[in-house]
Design an enzyme around this catalytic site. Structure first.
Site, PDB file in Angstrom:
ATOM      1  N   GLY A   6       1.260  -0.702   0.513  1.00 35.43           N
ATOM      2  CA  GLY A   6       0.209  -0.036   0.037  1.00 35.43           C
ATOM      3  C   GLY A   6       1.062   1.352  -0.279  1.00 35.43           C
ATOM      4  O   GLY A   6       1.919   1.413   0.558  1.00 35.43           O
ATOM      5  N   PRO A   7       0.319   2.172  -0.238  1.00 33.57           N
ATOM      6  CA  PRO A   7       0.765   4.332   0.049  1.00 33.57           C
ATOM      7  C   PRO A   7       1.123   3.687   1.479  1.00 33.57           C
ATOM      8  O   PRO A   7       0.363   3.652   2.414  1.00 33.57           O
ATOM      9  CB  PRO A   7       0.183   5.095  -1.003  1.00 33.57           C
ATOM     10  CG  PRO A   7      -1.270   3.925  -0.440  1.00 33.57           C
ATOM     11  CD  PRO A   7      -1.302   2.218  -0.295  1.00 33.57           C
ATOM     12  N   HIS A  50       7.266  -7.943  -4.339  1.00 37.63           N
ATOM     13  CA  HIS A  50       6.076  -8.229  -4.185  1.00 37.63           C
ATOM     14  C   HIS A  50       5.890  -9.433  -5.013  1.00 37.63           C
ATOM     15  O   HIS A  50       5.841  -9.845  -6.145  1.00 37.63           O
ATOM     16  CB  HIS A  50       5.263  -7.050  -5.327  1.00 37.63           C
ATOM     17  CG  HIS A  50       4.576  -5.673  -4.693  1.00 37.63           C
ATOM     18  ND1 HIS A  50       3.813  -5.660  -4.196  1.00 37.63           N
ATOM     19  CD2 HIS A  50       5.940  -4.945  -4.135  1.00 37.63           C
ATOM     20  CE1 HIS A  50       3.731  -4.117  -4.129  1.00 37.63           C
ATOM     21  NE2 HIS A  50       5.177  -4.154  -3.895  1.00 37.63           N
ATOM     22  N   CYS A  76       5.479  -5.882   1.052  1.00 38.01           N
ATOM     23  CA  CYS A  76       5.483  -4.706   0.800  1.00 38.01           C
ATOM     24  C   CYS A  76       5.717  -3.466   2.529  1.00 38.01           C
ATOM     25  O   CYS A  76       6.255  -3.841   3.453  1.00 38.01           O
ATOM     26  CB  CYS A  76       5.385  -4.360  -0.336  1.00 38.01           C
ATOM     27  SG  CYS A  76       6.414  -2.620  -0.866  1.00 38.01           S
ATOM     28  N   GLU A 121       3.174 -11.054  -5.863  1.00 45.15           N
ATOM     29  CA  GLU A 121       2.033 -11.663  -6.512  1.00 45.15           C
ATOM     30  C   GLU A 121       2.419 -10.643  -7.877  1.00 45.15           C
ATOM     31  O   GLU A 121       1.342 -10.670  -8.668  1.00 45.15           O
ATOM     32  CB  GLU A 121       0.686 -10.925  -5.880  1.00 45.15           C
ATOM     33  CG  GLU A 121       0.643  -9.147  -6.032  1.00 45.15           C
ATOM     34  CD  GLU A 121       1.971  -9.030  -4.945  1.00 45.15           C
ATOM     35  OE1 GLU A 121       1.327  -7.702  -4.456  1.00 45.15           O
ATOM     36  OE2 GLU A 121       2.724  -9.370  -4.058  1.00 45.15           O
ATOM     37  N   SER A 161       9.655   2.976  -2.237  1.00 45.71           N
ATOM     38  CA  SER A 161      10.928   3.772  -2.070  1.00 45.71           C
ATOM     39  C   SER A 161      11.553   3.748  -0.588  1.00 45.71           C
ATOM     40  O   SER A 161      12.058   4.170  -0.073  1.00 45.71           O
ATOM     41  CB  SER A 161      10.070   5.530  -2.337  1.00 45.71           C
ATOM     42  OG  SER A 161       8.945   4.895  -1.492  1.00 45.71           O
ATOM     43  N   LEU A 162      11.147   3.135   0.896  1.00 45.69           N
ATOM     44  CA  LEU A 162      11.127   2.601   1.889  1.00 45.69           C
ATOM     45  C   LEU A 162      11.553   0.917   2.157  1.00 45.69           C
ATOM     46  O   LEU A 162      12.053  -0.044   1.772  1.00 45.69           O
ATOM     47  CB  LEU A 162      10.403   3.010   3.156  1.00 45.69           C
ATOM     48  CG  LEU A 162       9.729   3.768   2.622  1.00 45.69           C
ATOM     49  CD1 LEU A 162       8.147   4.605   3.475  1.00 45.69           C
ATOM     50  CD2 LEU A 162       9.552   5.176   3.238  1.00 45.69           C
TER      51      LEU A 162
END
EC number: 4.1.3.27
Length: 190
Positions: free
Chosen positions: A51-52, A167, A76, A169, A126-127
Site C-alpha cells: 500500500g501507499p 511483491h 511490501c 504477486e 521507496s522505503l
C-alpha cells in the site's frame, strides 16, 4: 481462511487471487477492522498487503504483528509494518524502485521451499529497513544480490510472522505463487 488486510492498494487483489487458489479468503480494509475483529474472524493466517504511505498510516497493519499470534505474511508495506512493530526504523531506500526486477538471495527457510536461490523479484518501494537495525527478534531471510544488499525478507524469532519487501504477486517475481502457497498451505496451516 486467510484474512487479507487491504492497505488500499490494487496489488491486494492480485494477492486475493493467489491466496484464493489455496484457501478461502476474507478481505478487510486496514481501517475497517481492529485486533478484536481479527480475533472474532479467527483466521488460519493473515496477509498484510502492500500500500501507499508508511506503516504508521496503515491502520491495523502494525497491530497485526504487535498484538496477534496468528501466522502472518507482510508484503511490501506489510513487511515494513512487521519491522516497525518490533522497533525497526523504516526509512528511505537507497534508491526508489518501482516496477523493476531484482535478483534476491534467500536463506532457504520454509517460505522459500522450492524457490531457486537466487531468484528474480518485482520491487515497488521507496522505503526499506537496514539489516544492521533489525532487533534480535527479527532475522533477515532475504536480500538483494548486489552491493546494496537491501533487506528483502525477515522472520520473527518466536511468532509465525514473516515479511517480504518484494511483491510475490507481481508478474516480475519468479516463484511468487510458490511463496504464497508456502505461506497458505505450510506456515498458516502449521
Amino acid at each position: 481462511m486467510i484474512l487479507i488486510i487491504d492497505n488500499y492498494d490494487s496489488f491486494a487483489y492480485n494477492l486475493v487471487q493467489y491466496v484464493g487458489e489455496f484457501d478461502d479468503v476474507t478481505v478487510r480494509r486496514n481501517d475497517a477492522i481492529d485486533v478484536e475483529g481479527i480475533h472474532e474472524l479467527d483466521p488460519d493466517g493473515i496477509v498484510v498487503s502492500p500500500g501507499p504511505g508508511t506503516p504508521a498510516e496503515a491502520g491495523v497493519s502494525i497491530d497485526v504483528f504487535a498484538e496477534t499470534e496468528y501466522p502472518a505474511l507482510g508484503v511490501c508495506l506489510g513487511h515494513q509494518a512487521l519491522c516497525a512493530a518490533h522497533g525497526t526504523p523504516v526509512g528511505h531506500a537507497p534508491s526508489v524502485v518501482h516496477g523493476k526486477p531484482s535478483e534476491v538471495r534467500h536463506d532457504g527457510t520454509r517460505l522459500y521451499d522450492g524457490v531457486d536461490d537466487p531468484f528474480e523479484v518485482g520491487r515497488y518501494h521507496s522505503l526499506a529497513v537496514k539489516a544492521s537495525e533489525l532487533p534480535d527478534t527479527l532475522s533477515e531471510t532475504a536480500h538483494t544480490n548486489d552491493e546494496q544488499g537491501i533487506v528483502m525478507g525477515v522472520q520473527h524469532a518466536e511468532k509465525p510472522h514473516i515479511g517480504v519487501q518484494f511483491h510475490p504477486e507481481s508478474i516480475l517475481t519468479d516463484a511468487g505463487k510458490q511463496i504464497v502457497e508456502n505461506f497458505c498451505t505450510g506456515i498458516a496451516k502449521a
